[in-house]
Design an enzyme around this catalytic site. Sequence first.
Site, PDB file in Angstrom:
ATOM      1  N   ALA A 197       0.834  -1.207   0.000  1.00 22.63           N
ATOM      2  CA  ALA A 197       0.000   0.000   0.000  1.00 22.63           C
ATOM      3  C   ALA A 197       0.865   1.251   0.000  1.00 22.63           C
ATOM      4  CB  ALA A 197      -0.939  -0.009   1.204  1.00 22.63           C
TER       5      ALA A 197
ATOM      6  N   GLY B 275       2.310   1.663  -3.452  1.00 22.50           N
ATOM      7  CA  GLY B 275       1.221   2.045  -4.358  1.00 22.50           C
ATOM      8  C   GLY B 275       0.838   3.505  -4.203  1.00 22.50           C
ATOM      9  N   ASP B 276       0.780   3.981  -2.952  1.00 18.95           N
ATOM     10  CA  ASP B 276       0.453   5.389  -2.704  1.00 18.95           C
ATOM     11  C   ASP B 276       1.501   6.311  -3.312  1.00 18.95           C
ATOM     12  OD1 ASP B 276      -1.825   4.681  -1.324  1.00 18.95           O
ATOM     13  OD2 ASP B 276      -0.973   5.044   0.667  1.00 18.95           O
ATOM     14  N   VAL B 277       2.757   5.940  -3.161  1.00 16.15           N
ATOM     15  CA  VAL B 277       3.845   6.771  -3.686  1.00 16.15           C
ATOM     16  C   VAL B 277       3.802   6.814  -5.217  1.00 16.15           C
ATOM     17  CG1 VAL B 277       6.361   6.929  -3.923  1.00 16.15           C
ATOM     18  CG2 VAL B 277       5.356   6.405  -1.704  1.00 16.15           C
TER      19      VAL B 277
ATOM     20  N   GLU C  36       0.823   8.933  -6.284  1.00 16.03           N
ATOM     21  CA  GLU C  36       1.051  10.369  -6.062  1.00 16.03           C
ATOM     22  C   GLU C  36       2.033  10.927  -7.085  1.00 16.03           C
ATOM     23  OE1 GLU C  36       2.404  13.655  -2.762  1.00 16.03           O
ATOM     24  OE2 GLU C  36       1.664  11.718  -2.063  1.00 16.03           O
TER      25      GLU C  36
END
Length: 112
Positions: free
Chosen positions: A42, A45-47, A50
Site C-alpha cells: 500500500a 502504491g500510494d507513492v 502520487e
Amino acid sequence: PHNDDEETEAEEQIEIPSFSLEELLLPAPTCAVSQIGPTGLAFIGDVVFELFVRSRMIWPSRRTSDLQNQVVAMVRAENQSKLLSIVLERFPLTQKEQVIVTRGRNTAATKG
C-alpha cells in the site's frame, strides 16, 4: 586554512556504490513481491500514484500551494478506490496482479 589532504581523506572514506540507472530504478534482485506485506504494498502504491498525479498536475503552472492542495485531494483513498474500479473494468488483471492488488487494498480496510 584549507587543507586539501584532509578533504581527500574524507572523500576516500565515503564509499559510494556504483549502480546503473536500471539497477537504481528496479526493485532489489532479491525482492519477492509475494514477500512484501500489505502495508508495504500500500505504501509503494500510494507513492507511485502520487508521483503519477504530480506529473500530470504540473502543467499548466500553478502556485505550489494550489498544486499541493489539488494533488492531496486527488490522491485521497476515496479517489484511489474509484480510479481502481475504472482501471479494473477496462484492464483485466492477471491472477497474480489481482492477488497483489487485494493484499495492498486490505491494508486500507484495517487502518483505524
